[in-house]
Scaffold this motif. Structure first.
Motif, short mmCIF file in Angstrom:
data_model
loop_
_atom_site.label_atom_id
_atom_site.label_comp_id
_atom_site.label_asym_id
_atom_site.label_seq_id
_atom_site.Cartn_x
_atom_site.Cartn_y
_atom_site.Cartn_z
N ILE A 48 0.84 -1.19 0.00
CA ILE A 48 0.00 0.00 0.00
C ILE A 48 0.87 1.25 0.00
CG2 ILE A 48 -1.69 1.33 1.34
CD1 ILE A 48 -2.95 -1.33 2.15
N ILE B 170 2.54 1.73 -3.64
CA ILE B 170 1.66 2.12 -4.74
C ILE B 170 1.39 3.62 -4.69
CG2 ILE B 170 -0.64 1.85 -5.73
CD1 ILE B 170 -0.56 -1.06 -4.78
N SER B 171 1.56 4.27 -5.83
CA SER B 171 1.35 5.71 -5.95
C SER B 171 0.10 5.96 -6.78
CB SER B 171 2.56 6.34 -6.63
OG SER B 171 2.25 7.61 -7.14
N ILE B 172 -0.60 7.04 -6.46
CA ILE B 172 -1.80 7.39 -7.23
C ILE B 172 -1.44 7.80 -8.65
CG2 ILE B 172 -3.21 8.01 -5.24
CD1 ILE B 172 -2.69 10.97 -5.99
N ILE C 14 -4.26 5.59 -11.21
CA ILE C 14 -5.02 5.37 -9.99
C ILE C 14 -5.74 6.66 -9.61
CG2 ILE C 14 -4.85 4.81 -7.53
CD1 ILE C 14 -2.54 2.89 -8.29
N GLN C 15 -5.12 7.81 -9.86
CA GLN C 15 -5.76 9.10 -9.59
C GLN C 15 -7.05 9.24 -10.40
OE1 GLN C 15 -5.01 11.65 -7.31
NE2 GLN C 15 -7.06 12.19 -7.95
N GLU D 57 -9.47 7.05 -2.04
CA GLU D 57 -8.08 6.81 -2.44
C GLU D 57 -7.47 5.65 -1.64
OE1 GLU D 57 -4.13 9.44 -1.95
OE2 GLU D 57 -5.74 10.42 -3.09
N GLU D 58 -7.68 5.66 -0.32
CA GLU D 58 -7.14 4.60 0.54
C GLU D 58 -7.71 3.24 0.15
OE1 GLU D 58 -8.13 5.88 4.47
OE2 GLU D 58 -6.55 7.42 4.50
N ILE E 12 -6.43 2.08 -3.39
CA ILE E 12 -5.04 1.62 -3.31
C ILE E 12 -4.96 0.27 -2.62
CG2 ILE E 12 -2.79 2.09 -2.22
CD1 ILE E 12 -3.24 5.06 -2.96
N ILE F 79 -6.16 -2.27 -5.19
CA ILE F 79 -5.13 -2.44 -6.22
C ILE F 79 -3.99 -3.29 -5.67
CG2 ILE F 79 -3.37 -1.21 -7.59
CD1 ILE F 79 -6.21 -0.84 -8.70
N ALA F 80 -3.60 -3.07 -4.42
CA ALA F 80 -2.52 -3.84 -3.80
C ALA F 80 -2.88 -5.33 -3.74
CB ALA F 80 -2.23 -3.31 -2.39
#
Length: 101
Positions: free
Chosen positions: A4, A7-9, A58-59, A77-78, A81, A84-85
């Motif tokens: 987590i 991973i970047s937005i 991701i943004q 966002e949290e 992510i 996605i993780a």
């Protein structure tokens, strides 16, 4: 769960190859041919999966979900992510850094 934090937005994500997805009563269920496992993506996970048909940041995922649903951007966002993780841990998606300045 250090993924987590990694991973970047700003990263791009897209669906991995070799997955069969079906709609079951509004929720997406997926079979990974590669690892032979079934996954219940749920309603929101299915929405995210559909948005990842083509590479998307991701943004952009977060912005799209916030415009559709009444959800706080930070919370969205949290959760995106974290989702996605999990997909990344199972090798179900492709990720790449954006090369744009």
């Amino acid at each position: 769960m250090n993924q987590i934090e990694i991973i970047s937005i700003n990263q791009m994500v897209s669906q991995g190859q070799g997955n069969i997805v079906s709609d079951m009563d509004g929720e997406k269920v997926m079979l990974s041919i590669q690892n032979g496992k079934y996954y219940n993506l749920g309603e929101m996970g299915g929405e995210i999966w559909e948005l990842m048909k083509e590479p998307i940041s991701i943004q952009s995922l977060v912005s799209t979900l916030c415009s559709i649903y009444d959800v706080d951007q930070t919370v969205c966002e949290e959760q995106v992510i974290a989702f996605i993780a999990k997909l990344q841990d199972e090798d179900l998606i492709q990720m790449e850094d954006m090369d744009r300045s």
